[in-house]
Design a protein around this motif. Structure first.
Motif, short mmCIF file in Angstrom:
data_model
loop_
_atom_site.label_atom_id
_atom_site.label_comp_id
_atom_site.label_asym_id
_atom_site.label_seq_id
_atom_site.Cartn_x
_atom_site.Cartn_y
_atom_site.Cartn_z
N UNK A 229 43.00 32.07 64.10
CA UNK A 229 43.06 33.71 64.69
C UNK A 229 44.00 34.96 64.36
N UNK A 230 45.92 34.33 64.33
CA UNK A 230 46.97 35.28 64.71
C UNK A 230 46.98 35.14 62.83
N UNK A 231 46.51 34.35 61.93
CA UNK A 231 47.34 33.15 60.58
C UNK A 231 48.49 32.71 60.45
N UNK A 232 48.86 32.56 61.89
CA UNK A 232 49.62 31.53 62.47
C UNK A 232 50.34 30.70 62.03
N UNK A 233 51.58 29.67 62.05
CA UNK A 233 51.56 28.27 61.93
C UNK A 233 51.10 27.79 62.99
N UNK A 234 51.00 26.26 62.49
CA UNK A 234 51.18 24.90 63.42
C UNK A 234 52.64 24.20 63.57
N UNK A 235 52.45 23.45 64.59
CA UNK A 235 53.81 22.78 64.38
C UNK A 235 52.69 21.20 64.43
N UNK A 236 53.24 20.34 63.62
CA UNK A 236 52.78 19.18 63.87
C UNK A 236 53.52 18.00 63.93
N UNK A 237 53.32 16.80 64.63
CA UNK A 237 54.40 16.00 64.99
C UNK A 237 54.48 14.92 63.93
N UNK A 238 54.82 14.21 62.86
CA UNK A 238 54.46 13.22 61.94
C UNK A 238 55.25 11.79 61.90
N UNK A 239 54.75 10.38 62.30
CA UNK A 239 55.20 9.42 62.46
C UNK A 239 55.32 8.56 61.75
N UNK A 240 55.91 7.56 61.57
CA UNK A 240 56.84 7.01 59.43
C UNK A 240 56.37 6.16 60.43
N UNK A 241 56.22 4.94 59.63
CA UNK A 241 56.89 3.09 59.42
C UNK A 241 57.89 2.77 58.45
N UNK A 242 59.30 3.00 58.84
CA UNK A 242 60.22 2.93 58.50
C UNK A 242 61.55 4.00 58.35
N UNK A 243 61.74 3.90 57.12
CA UNK A 243 62.69 4.46 57.50
C UNK A 243 62.50 6.76 57.69
#
Lengths: 333, 494
Positions: A229-243
């Protein structure tokens, strides 16, 4: 669930001794919705609720409940609503049974109807074992259940609950939340005010934010959590396999992304938009760019954060204010 | 294994809600039921019941013992003592204890914040107040009935008139009903006032004993069968209903306006004056006029001690009834400016009623008009003071009104006392007190002659008070005009 507006509030204004407690509030609630009313102390929540409950008269504006004007036909409206105040003291020398029985009679119930309805609400709120107990010997949770039982005696379509969970222990709070859930399933329209925002988030379909007498936001709880609603940002947690290096490089090069925190198995990053479609596109791009993504998880904002953000950057819904505020009325109370 | 043993043990039956509410039939007014349930359990009721029963029982034992030992004269003296004791207890019980219990009745609802909950049901402020009042009177009747066996035992002491006693009990119960209504109204007042009222009642206790012993006098009960008692009952009913309305107004929602009943009803006290002057003695008519004047004065004080502004909902009722309705409506709105119009009208009506008494000389007629004018000034001055210090007076306008009125009355009393003790030195001081509105009224009441220089001063002060009142009430009437404009163009943006 019907979407037709059950409660319509337009241009509500109420002054007290020159202070505009409510200053042009407008919103509507569909039948069967559970709506949370949020605001700091003095934001105008209780005044708004009292106006809706026919306990006060607005200086300006209209309220219609199920198509009935609250100011013009308060008695008719009272038959359809239930009001649970934030605080009330127990009657002296009165048992739980006497209390419920009295309010049943006061709502015009007589004979078998009274007996049946009293038994129903006592059963619903689980007060069966307490009917002979004096009111002033109840715990806070039991008192709140008693208060809810009283509120339900006239089988209202619209319930106004002012800080119903305040002062309750976790168990009583859970019980109370379950009662609200059942009421919602039974099709009641409910307006709840509370300071415990996470709890409102679990119970409510939409949230109304008030600040200094005006509505600064009215929207769906989920939308608010995601921040769209506020046109704001969002925080994303990303997990990877390896480095993690490929992911960090990708985040640094890709427009709209900002690395917040690098972890051993991934990273937490901020994206410039909270739109689900754009997030999906970014995930596809991650995969096509050969980053070994095993988890892509958007963090919901806590409602408290949304609330604070909203107060920091208010976007008030423009009130319909009268052109001139006469000095005489400012003194009316 | 027996069959009984194989059956599951059923849990003990929970206390039933039905059992808790089988005490009163459901056709009884809810508020009365609630108040009776609470009232019959209170320490006030139970304590009074036990104490009065014990005292009467002890008295009876003493009486029987002394009567069995003494001679005829001693027996008669004992019977008289028992008689007096019986009526004293009943009087204290009905005219003091029960009304004192009413002093907490409305405040308990206000403190518990339960009035909102009551008014959201089908109960109105009227039903709440009348329910409380009826419950207290019913409890008094119950206490009275519980005392009756002792009244009958007195019969064995001789000289007991059962019919007369029954009529006396009826009169006491009537008095109880009126005083309870007044105390119920007082129960919504600030705490300080609620403390002062019983203190005055207790210190006025010197008056209770002769009153109580008067009830035991021969033939008292039959007094209420006399025609004058009808007038007393009429006045009592007016006072009772007025104070019930006043109590209702303390708890009614702000959008409700009960001024029609609160202001219209006391004017009925003037109605018997012309009838009595034609049908009965002038003394009875004059007595009724004095009562009406005092009653209207008290009503005027209560009405003028209000800083409320009219709401659109109040004015709408009258605005839709044509020119006459709007004219009448201006007398019947909440707030002191409207009350000022009402009090002015009441003064005119009192003077008009006084002329029915047939005032013999022009001097007397002039005096009546003058006293009415001074009364108007005396009643309006504290209201003007309220309006001038409105910001500080909003919380307890009644207390501030009373303070101004009592201060000026005290000033007048001091001036009169000084002047009577030192006539030469303090005559000027008394003259000054006579021209001030409130003290001037009290000091002029005792004089039969009107003093022209003082009258000029009094007229100047009353004129000034009314002028300031007029100026201060502009805002009030302006807000009324705004409501009218808005009502013609309804809607939030009007």
């Amino acid at each position: 669930m019907s979407t037709a507006p059950f409660l319509e509030v337009e241009g509500l204004v109420r002054w007290f001794e020159g202070v505009r407690a409510v200053n042009g509030v407008s919103f509507s609630i569909a039948a069967g919705q559970v709506v949370g009313l949020i605001g700091a102390n003095g934001a105008g929540k209780t005044t708004t609720m009292r106006l809706l409950a026919t306990l006060d008269i607005p200086d300006r504006g209209t309220i219609r409940l199920g198509g009935i004007d609250v100011v013009e036909n308060p008695n008719e409206v009272r038959q359809r609503l239930g009001w649970m105040p934030d605080h009330f003291l127990a009657y002296k020398d009165t048992t739980v049974g006497d209390y419920i029985d009295f309010f049943g009679r006061a709502h015009g119930l007589r004979g078998d109807d009274l007996t049946r309805r009293v038994d129903e609400v006592i059963d619903f709120t689980g007060l069966g074992e307490l009917v002979r107990r004096p009111m002033d010997k109840l715990s806070k949770g039991q008192t709140q259940r008693l208060c809810l039982a009283r509120t339900l005696l006239n089988d209202p379509e619209f319930l106004i609950l002012d800080e119903p969970a305040a002062g309750l222990d976790p168990k009583a709070r859970l019980e109370f939340k379950n009662l609200v859930r059942v009421l919602r399933e039974r099709g009641k329209t409910i307006l709840i005010s509370s300071h415990i925002l996470s709890e409102l988030g679990e119970m409510c379909d939409t949230l109304l934010f008030m600040d200094r007498g005006v509505v600064v936001h009215h929207g769906e709880t989920e939308t608010l959590r995601r921040g769209t609603t506020t046109g704001g940002t969002c925080i994303v947690d990303i997990t990877v396999d390896g480095p993690v290096t490929p992911l960090s490089e990708w985040l640094a090069l890709r427009q709209g992304w900002k690395l917040v925190e690098e972890r051993r198995d991934g990273a937490r990053a901020e994206f410039a938009s909270a739109e689900p479609a754009q997030l999906a596109a970014e995930l596809r791009r991650l995969v096509t760019d050969n980053v070994a993504v095993t988890d892509f998880h958007r963090q919901d904002r806590r409602l408290e954060e949304a609330f604070v953000e909203m107060l920091r950057d208010p976007q008030p819904i423009p009130p319909k204010l009268p052109p001139v505020l006469p000095a005489a009325e400012e003194k009316s109370s | 294994m027996s069959t009984a043993a194989s059956q599951p043990i059923s849990p003990p039956a929970l206390p039933s809600a039905v059992a808790a509410r089988s005490d009163f039939p459901t056709w009884l007014p809810p508020m009365l039921v609630k108040e009776l349930r609470q009232g019959l359990r209170t320490r006030g009721f139970v304590g009074a019941f036990v104490v009065f029963q014990l005292l009467m029982a002890l008295m009876m034992i003493g009486t029987v013992t002394s009567a069995s030992l003494g001679n005829e004269a001693a027996r008669a003296a004992t019977a008289s003592t028992v008689n007096s004791f019986f009526w004293t207890l009943l009087t204290v019980q009905l005219l003091l204890v029960t009304p004192a219990r009413a002093l907490g009745a409305l405040q308990s609802e206000i403190d518990a914040r339960t009035l909102d909950l009551l008014l959201l049901t089908r109960l109105t402020a009227w039903r709440v107040v009348v329910g409380k009042w009826a419950s207290l009177v019913a409890q008094s009747a119950l206490l009275l009935v519980a005392m009756l066996p002792y009244g009958i035992v007195r019969y064995f002491g001789g000289s007991v008139d059962l019919v007369g006693d029954a009529l006396t009990c009826l009169a006491l119960l009537g008095g109880c009903a009126v005083i309870t209504a007044i105390m119920l109204w007082a129960s919504g007042l600030p705490k300080a006032v609620r403390i002062i009222v019983p203190v005055i009642a207790i210190f006025g206790g010197q008056r209770w004993r002769p009153l109580a012993t008067g009830f035991s006098g021969p033939g008292f009960g039959y007094a209420i069968t006399r025609p004058e008692s009808a007038l007393l009952a009429f006045n009592g009913a007016l006072v009772l209903v007025f104070f019930l309305v006043a109590a209702v107004r303390r708890i009614a929602p702000v959008a409700e306006n009960h001024a029609l009943l609160a202001r219209g009803l006391p004017l009925l006290a003037l109605l018997p004056v012309p009838f009595l002057s034609f049908l009965s003695t002038k003394a009875a008519a004059a007595g009724q006029l004095v009562f009406a004047g005092i009653f209207l004065g008290i009503v005027g004080m209560i009405e003028l001690a209000s800083l409320r502004l009219p709401m659109a909902a109040h004015w709408r009722v009258w605005a839709g009834r044509g020119t006459f309705g709007r004219f009448v409506g201006r007398f019947l709105l909440p707030g002191w400016p409207s009350a000022l119009l009402y009090v002015s009208l009441a003064c005119v009506l009192v003077v008009t009623a006084a002329f029915f008494l047939g005032l013999p000389t022009p001097g007397e007629a002039q005096r009546v008009i003058w006293i009415a004018l001074l009364a108007l000034g005396a009643l309006v001055l504290p209201a003007v003071a309220l309006s001038l210090f409105e910001a500080r007076a909003t919380k307890s306008p009644g207390a501030i009104y009373g303070l101004v009125f009592i201060s000026l009355s005290t000033f007048g009393a001091i001036a009169a006392a000084m002047s009577s003790m030192f006539p030469v030195k303090y005559t000027g001081f008394e003259s000054f007190a006579r021209i001030l509105p409130v003290s001037g009224l009290w000091l002029s009441l005792g004089r039969t002659e009107l003093d022209t220089p003082v009258m000029i001063g009094q007229a100047a002060f009353v004129g000034l008070v009314l002028f300031v009142a007029f100026v201060q009430s502009r805002l009030y009437w302006r807000s009324l005009a705004l409501h009218e404009v808005r009502d013609r163009t309804r809607g939030p943006d009007a």
